[in-house]
Each structure stands twice: as C-alpha cells, then as structure tokens.
Design an enzyme around this catalytic site. Structure first.
Site, PDB file in Angstrom:
ATOM      1  N   ASP A  50       0.772  -1.245   0.000  1.00 28.99           N
ATOM      2  CA  ASP A  50       0.000   0.000   0.000  1.00 28.99           C
ATOM      3  C   ASP A  50       0.805   1.297   0.000  1.00 28.99           C
ATOM      4  O   ASP A  50       0.586   2.164  -0.809  1.00 28.99           O
ATOM      5  CB  ASP A  50      -0.932   0.020   1.213  1.00 28.99           C
ATOM      6  N   GLU A  57       2.477  -8.825  11.605  1.00 27.69           N
ATOM      7  CA  GLU A  57       2.266  -8.477  10.197  1.00 27.69           C
ATOM      8  C   GLU A  57       3.612  -8.175   9.523  1.00 27.69           C
ATOM      9  O   GLU A  57       3.866  -8.599   8.402  1.00 27.69           O
ATOM     10  CB  GLU A  57       1.329  -7.265  10.155  1.00 27.69           C
TER      11      GLU A  57
HETATM   12  C1  2M8 Z   1      -3.073  -4.255   3.584  1.00 24.74           C
HETATM   13  O1  2M8 Z   1      -3.967  -3.541   2.741  1.00 24.74           O
HETATM   14  C2  2M8 Z   1      -5.282  -3.123   3.121  1.00 24.74           C
HETATM   15  C3  2M8 Z   1      -5.948  -2.532   1.897  1.00 24.74           C
HETATM   16  O2  2M8 Z   1      -6.146  -3.529   0.957  1.00 24.74           O
HETATM   17  C4  2M8 Z   1      -5.322  -2.093   4.222  1.00 24.74           C
HETATM   18  O3  2M8 Z   1      -4.288  -1.610   4.683  1.00 24.74           O
HETATM   19  O4  2M8 Z   1      -6.443  -1.775   4.626  1.00 24.74           O
HETATM   20  C5  2M8 Z   1      -1.890  -4.701   2.711  1.00 24.74           C
HETATM   21  O5  2M8 Z   1      -0.804  -5.103   3.499  1.00 24.74           O
HETATM   22  C6  2M8 Z   1      -2.327  -5.818   1.770  1.00 24.74           C
HETATM   23  O6  2M8 Z   1      -1.235  -6.353   1.078  1.00 24.74           O
HETATM   24  C7  2M8 Z   1      -3.044  -6.943   2.507  1.00 24.74           C
HETATM   25  O7  2M8 Z   1      -3.568  -7.851   1.580  1.00 24.74           O
HETATM   26  C8  2M8 Z   1      -4.171  -6.422   3.401  1.00 24.74           C
HETATM   27  C9  2M8 Z   1      -4.734  -7.500   4.327  1.00 24.74           C
HETATM   28  O8  2M8 Z   1      -3.709  -8.204   4.974  1.00 24.74           O
HETATM   29  O9  2M8 Z   1      -3.690  -5.353   4.231  1.00 24.74           O
END
Ligand code: 2M8
Length: 446
Positions: free
Chosen positions: A178, A414
C-alpha cells in the site's frame, strides 16, 4: 525423511494453527481479527498455501470462498466482505464501495471494486503438490480451472488494452504494498482540494499506531481513487478514457501473473487440458517485463508509470522478485543478487533476519513503517523461491530460517524489524502463520 523437531518449534506450530483458527470466520480466514475483518484476495492464497499441509479442506475452502466473490467480467476483488459481521472495524466497507449496484458484481457476497496480485493459480498448484488426498485436489483444481482462466483473461483483456503482455494497476492497494515508496511520486501528482475528497474517517489507526501505517495524505488519495472508480461505475474503459490519475505497470503484479500462467499450464497438464495458451502468455509477459521493467542503472526491476512514461526510481524488494517466475536471464539474476546481498538490504553473512522491503540506505527508510522498510514474510517467502530457482541456495536457506525464527522472536506479526526481529502492525496475522507452517512442513518432510 522426517527431520527432528524440538519442543519449542512444536509449540510454535501449535500457536500458528491457533492464529489461523482464531481468524477463521466460519467460511474463510481473516488476515487479522480487528484490523482486517474480511477476506483479502492475495492473503487467501498465502493462507491456503499453509493450510494444505494439515487441513486440505480448509485450503480449498479458502479459495472457493474468495472466488464466490468473482465478478462476471472475471475480476477477483481485493476484498470479499464478511457479511455476518458488521464492518465497523474496517474502512472502507461495502457501503463506501457501493458495488451492490454494479451489474458485474455478485449480489452476494459483497465485494470491493479493485483487485490484488494474481497469485491464485500458484496457490492451487501448491495444493496439488502438497495435497494429502491427490484425487480430491485434482477435482478441486478442475473446479477452479475455469475461474482461474476467467481471472487471467480479465487482466489481459481489461488491463492490457495495447496487448503488450503487461497489465496495469490503478490503485496502490492493487499492488498489495500500500504505502510503498514506489507510489510517492505518482501520488504526489494527484493534487487534491478538500472538495475532491469524500468525507471519511480512518479506522485502521484505532488498532495500529499511526507511525506504523500510511499517512493521512496517502489515505486521502486512496479514498479519492476509490471514489473516482465508483463515479465511473467501475467501468474500465471509462476509467481509462477519463484520465485515471494512477496507472502503473507494477513489477510484482506482472511477475505473479507470469508465474500464475506457468502454474496454470502445470495445472492444465495435470487435469488433462492444453497447457500451451498459458505457456504462451507467460512467455509474452516475461519478454515484456524484461524489455520494459528492467532498470539497468539499479540492476533490479522497476515499476513503470504510464502517465509520466518513466520507470519509477524506488529501490524496493519487489525489484528482486521476477526470479520467482524465471524472468531474468542469468546475468540479470547475478546483478539482482549482488545488490540484495549488500548492507542496503541484507548480506547473507550478516545478522539481519531477511530482506527488508526498502533499501536501508535511503533517507526515508523506516524499520517499522509498513511497506517502507520492515521485513514481510510473504515477500521473503517469494524471494526465497526465486533464489532457489537460480541456485542462490545459501541465501534461500537464510530466509527460510528467518521465516521460522521471526515468529519465535516476537510472534506472528504483520511485519518485523529486519535486525531486532521486533514485530509491528497487527499481531495474530494469518499469512505470517500460514507461511511459517509451509516452511516448517516442507523442511520437516524434505
Ligand atoms: C493491507 O492492505 C489493506 C488494503 O487492501 C489495508 O491496509 O487496509 C496490505 O498489506 C495488503 O497487502 C493486505 O492484503 C491487506 C490485508 O492483509 O492489508
């Protein structure tokens, strides 16, 4: 041969399974309890990759559920919303996306209107490779085959209008990384007045410190872009023709598509279909990545900004990853490795755990800020696979050991500090648990 496993490791294996159990919604696995309470597209694939070693039904269910949100045009959305839970802990939820009024989107489950890296055929191939019940896995692969083809067809049809072999992304969220420094320049060009930004309230920073998350200025642009697509009813041609302000040929997205084509060819062979069309696609994308995304100054691959028509000069881990799809010729792979194996990332003989997401010598590198420096297990898992393909075995072993050691140091976080191993972002994070399990079981049965 089964290797000896000590008590500490056994305990960690149990903890990893507990993380996945806790995140199980009843029909899919959430990436994390509060921060990510729905199903995410590439998370689902990484999660299935871990499940297959001890729960084949769940591995299959994970992908089945994701694909129940596939649009009729073939797009696999980046989020399939958890209908049984209110989306109170996450923004933007279904009410903001408004995909329920879009004819191509399914009535249920509700979904977002963008996508994420296409690593799903790779996950299905992994299931075939490690299934306890191979006949069941073959049936599952046959069931998924049409949906996977439709997904790839969507990408080449809608996102590669010039038939270059490269597909574009139109939102940083589509890359999965992101707030990667790759987007800084592109997002800066999107100049917004207050009236351009829909009224919204972030929810992520209620769960994770804002110093470990994207900035408000980033979020304004993320939300502006979603609104831009929504106002155009998520119609690809209109989005393109009306000057979408973010259009990028992303290295990782195209690399994973290329790899997924190769894996789809292998799946086709196993279930008695013609593998040739997928092999051809993989070759076309390989050539395009080498011709257009190789950055000869840095000795890595770089994203291409379709608006400024330039390579984006950011030194990030995804620049190494085309190895995972056999894309670089040997001399390029050697240059990539020589850069990876420096203090800018992590030297094989140094005490750093694994490769950070961003070059440490850059002034805005941070060891704790999301996609701007910390170690991510999914990226290192991919890197390890690529390094093994090119014979960089010692480095690949170092990464595998780190995928086992980081959770032992600070749990299933994470992302992690590359040197201390301190965990950041959400804890109880599903793909950190599932990829730990994948490495554990593969080493056990080697
Ligand atoms: C993160 O992205 C989401 C948006 O899609 C967020 O921050 O709300 C990123 O690390 C993405 O790669 C990942 O798939 C998602 C859920 O783990 O979180």
């Amino acid at each position: 041969m089964t290797a000896f496993v000590d008590t500490a490791r056994n305990k960690l294996v149990q903890s990893a399974k507990k993380v996945l159990n806790r995140n199980w919604s009843g029909s899919f696995t959430k990436p994390a309890q509060h921060l990510y309470p729905h199903q995410w597209s590439w998370d689902a694939a990484f999660i299935a990759i871990g499940y297959i070693h001890y729960d084949q039904d769940k591995a299959e269910q994970e992908l089945r559920h994701l694909f129940s949100g596939q649009w009729s045009n073939g797009m696999v959305p980046h989020i399939v919303f958890n209908n049984r839970e209110s989306s109170d802990t996450y923004f933007p939820g279904p009410d903001f996306w408004e995909t329920d009024r879009i004819p191509q989107a399914p009535d249920a489950p509700l979904t977002s209107g963008i996508c994420q890296p296409p690593i799903h055929a790779t996950a299905v191939h992994h299931i075939l490779k490690f299934a306890q019940d191979f006949e069941q896995a073959k049936e599952f692969a046959s069931e998924m085959f049409t949906q996977l083809q439709q997904w790839h067809r969507y990408l080449y049809r809608e996102r590669d209008p010039m038939n270059e072999g490269l597909v574009y992304i139109r939102h940083p969220w589509e890359s999965g990384q992101d707030n990667s420094p790759v987007w800084d320049q592109v997002l800066e060009q999107i100049r917004l007045n207050d009236v351009d930004i829909p009224h919204y309230k972030r929810k992520d920073t209620a769960w994770v410190g804002s110093d470990e998350r994207p900035t408000d200025a980033d979020y304004d642009r993320y939300i502006y872009l979603v609104d831009f697509f929504k106002k155009r009813n998520y119609e690809e041609k209109t989005i393109r023709q009306e000057n979408c302000p973010f259009m990028v040929h992303d290295v990782l997205f195209n690399t994973l598509l290329c790899r997924a084509n190769r894996d789809l060819a292998a799946i086709a062979e196993t279930i008695g279909h013609d593998p040739e069309p997928f092999k051809k696609r993989a070759e076309q994308t390989t050539r395009a990545i080498n011709n257009k995304l190789w950055n000869k100054v840095y000795g890595i691959y770089s994203d291409f900004d379709m608006l400024s028509r330039q390579l984006i000069p950011a030194k990030v881990i995804s620049g190494f990853l085309p190895m995972v799809a056999d894309i670089p010729e040997d001399d390029k792979a050697k240059r990539i490795f020589d850069y990876l194996n420096t203090r800018c990332f992590c030297r094989v003989d140094d005490t750093c755990f694994a490769a950070p997401s961003y070059d440490r010598s850059e002034a805005d590198y941070s060891s704790s800020k999301y996609w701007r420096g910390p170690v991510w297990l999914n990226m290192n898992w991919l890197l390890c696979d690529g390094l093994q393909k090119y014979g960089f075995t010692r480095y690949a072993e170092k990464i595998n050991e780190s995928i086992l050691r980081l959770p032992a140091t600070s749990g299933f976080h994470e992302y992690y500090d590359p040197d201390s191993g301190e965990g950041y972002g959400s804890d109880g994070f599903s793909w950190s648990a599932s990829l730990f399990l994948d490495v554990h079981y593969r080493m056990l049965n080697e």
